[in-house]
Design a protein around this motif. Structure first.
Motif, PDB file in Angstrom:
ATOM      1  N   UNK A  76     -42.741   5.340   3.877  1.00  0.00           N
ATOM      2  CA  UNK A  76     -43.516   4.581   2.899  1.00  0.00           C
ATOM      3  C   UNK A  76     -43.089   4.982   1.494  1.00  0.00           C
ATOM      4  N   UNK A  77     -42.827   3.998   0.629  1.00  0.00           N
ATOM      5  CA  UNK A  77     -42.293   4.289  -0.704  1.00  0.00           C
ATOM      6  C   UNK A  77     -43.197   5.225  -1.507  1.00  0.00           C
ATOM      7  N   UNK A  78     -44.535   5.006  -1.546  1.00  0.00           N
ATOM      8  CA  UNK A  78     -45.386   5.935  -2.317  1.00  0.00           C
ATOM      9  C   UNK A  78     -45.250   7.380  -1.835  1.00  0.00           C
ATOM     10  N   UNK A  79     -45.135   7.545  -0.511  1.00  0.00           N
ATOM     11  CA  UNK A  79     -44.989   8.886   0.056  1.00  0.00           C
ATOM     12  C   UNK A  79     -43.646   9.496  -0.345  1.00  0.00           C
ATOM     13  N   UNK A  80     -42.567   8.700  -0.260  1.00  0.00           N
ATOM     14  CA  UNK A  80     -41.235   9.196  -0.618  1.00  0.00           C
ATOM     15  C   UNK A  80     -41.172   9.579  -2.091  1.00  0.00           C
ATOM     16  N   UNK A  81     -41.831   8.800  -2.955  1.00  0.00           N
ATOM     17  CA  UNK A  81     -41.856   9.112  -4.384  1.00  0.00           C
ATOM     18  C   UNK A  81     -42.683  10.362  -4.661  1.00  0.00           C
TER      19      UNK A  81
END
Length: 464
Positions: free
Chosen positions: A296-301
């Motif tokens: 998930x992008x928010x998690x990766x960021x």
């Protein structure tokens, strides 16, 4: 046919014949070279690559048939017309067997010779066209073979139809694309589709899986290196950015790329130039960037696995591929596609899928998404008997009742303190999953009688 584009080489030791032929052909627009010996003729053949050779069989320094063999070896596509006297007709016929286009007897009529020259050049033109068509056919066959080997995207469900509409709109541009979704949903298939519908489709699509290489190797794979750039760099390696020149560079699992390398790659996207490892030369970068991640992008960021500045540069267009469980309408066409694919690979008749097996495939939650479905169909096609895939040909986890599938796949939730009823219910589900739904074995495993198990199944509303 434009005669000025065709060179003609005349090899004849009789100077009057040579001069007459040269004047005749030049008058009709041909570019003409002449030689009185075989050795002179071979030099002109190598330097000028004529379209047509007029060859006399009686030469002072070589036999005409040997010279013909040399010409066909040096320049196979050149057409050869044999000039012969009446007493060497046998040799002329032998020369045709060795690859000459035709022969003409001395003395000859100008119109007859010009007609023969034109036909010989027309044959050369047709042979070259046939060769070009053969090469194009081979290229198309290779592209078709590659296309057939790749999974074809299925856009049956509404979410996938929306994705296709977006692809149709943005694929012709060079805009960067970020594809997100769970592992196995088909992110690479979507990337292939974008490339195939882009203006770069005729150029290579180069793929780098950032999770498949050790961090120390990714930089060299991506940017390339020169000989001696590091220990083990025994030769120059152009790298994937160079290999993708004019085409598309697909970076799979971009969030697994080291952070410092993400910074360097961001600079390439901004400046459109780079330097291979160990080199002082700056190279131009000409590729369309497509990246993907299963995080998930928010998690990766938040975890700094994906740099925010690179994310915003890649995220011109974002495509979120939904998991297969959220697009059940795509399952039937995917089943049909995979059944056909694996039947062809195994060179066996395409089996039918029984209604019960089909329903099992529809009901299953597919935690591994399209990749798991593909593997399941391959398994079933291999085991299919008498042209039918029944339930027993499906993988064991798909045969399980729906209530037990999640237990088998991911275990049972263990958040907080559970009630005794929850513990008992979970223990029953675990035992049934372990015994593949066999109630007798599950009861034995639990240390209870079968009637007791039936009562508890009813009590906890466990339907198998």
């Amino acid at each position: 046919m434009k005669t000025e584009n065709h060179g003609v080489l005349i090899i004849d030791d009789e100077r009057p014949v040579l001069m007459t032929l040269e004047a005749l052909l030049k008058r009709h627009g041909y570019h003409v070279d002449t030689a009185v010996t075989a050795s002179q003729g071979l030099k002109l053949l190598k330097s000028n690559s004529p379209s047509l050779v007029l060859l006399d069989l009686q030469l002072p320094d070589a036999h005409g048939l040997e010279m013909l063999d040399r010409i066909k070896a040096e320049l196979p596509e050149a057409q050869v017309i044999i000039l012969t006297a009446h007493d060497s007709l046998h040799n002329a016929i032998e020369s045709i067997k060795r690859g000459a286009f035709h022969f003409i007897s001395k003395p000859y009529a100008a119109e007859e010779l010009l007609s023969l020259v034109e036909k010989a050049l027309e044959k050369r033109f047709l042979l070259r066209e046939a060769e070009n068509l053969r090469k194009k056919t081979e290229q198309l066959e290779k592209r078709l073979e590659i296309a057939e080997a790749r999974p074809t995207p299925v856009f049956q469900s509404k979410p996938m139809q929306e994705i296709e509409e977006l692809i149709e709109a943005m694929a012709p541009s060079d805009a960067n694309v970020l594809i997100v979704g769970e592992s196995g949903v088909g992110k690479e298939v979507i990337a292939n589709t974008i490339h195939a519908r882009s203006r770069r489709a005729g150029q290579p699509m180069v793929k780098l899986n950032c999770a498949a290489f050790p961090q120390t190797m990714i930089e060299g794979e991506l940017f390339g290196y020169v000989k001696g750039a590091f220990t083990g760099a025994a030769h120059d390696f152009p790298g994937m950015i160079a290999a993708a020149g004019g085409g598309t560079l697909f970076l799979d699992e971009i969030s697994d790329m080291p952070a410092d390398l993400q910074t360097r790659f961001l600079r390439v996207l901004q400046e459109r130039e780079y330097r291979p490892l160990g080199s002082t030369e700056t190279m131009k970068a000409d590729f369309r960037a497509i990246a993907s991640t299963n995080r998930p992008v928010p998690e990766a960021l938040a975890e700094n696995r994906l740099r925010s500045d690179l994310y915003y540069r890649l995220n011109t267009f974002q495509i979120e591929v939904p998991p297969l469980r959220k697009r059940k309408e795509d399952i039937p066409p995917l089943i049909a596609q995979f059944v056909k694919e694996f039947a062809q690979r195994l060179t066996k008749p395409e089996p039918d899928v029984s209604p019960d097996a089909f329903q099992k495939l529809l009901d299953y939650s597919w935690p591994g998404n399209v990749r798991e479905l593909q593997n399941a169909i391959e398994y079933a096609v291999v085991l299919a008997r008498q042209g039918v895939i029944s339930v027993k040909e499906l993988p064991a986890e798909i045969q399980l009742p729906a209530a037990l599938q999640q237990t088998e796949i991911g275990g049972l939730p263990r958040k907080g303190v559970q009630t005794l009823d929850d513990l008992e219910r979970n223990a029953i589900l675990q035992a049934l999953a372990e015994c593949r739904g066999n109630k007798k074995k599950a009861a034995e495993l639990l240390g209870i009688q079968r009637p007791t198990l039936y009562n508890k199944l009813k009590r906890y509303a466990i339907e198998l």
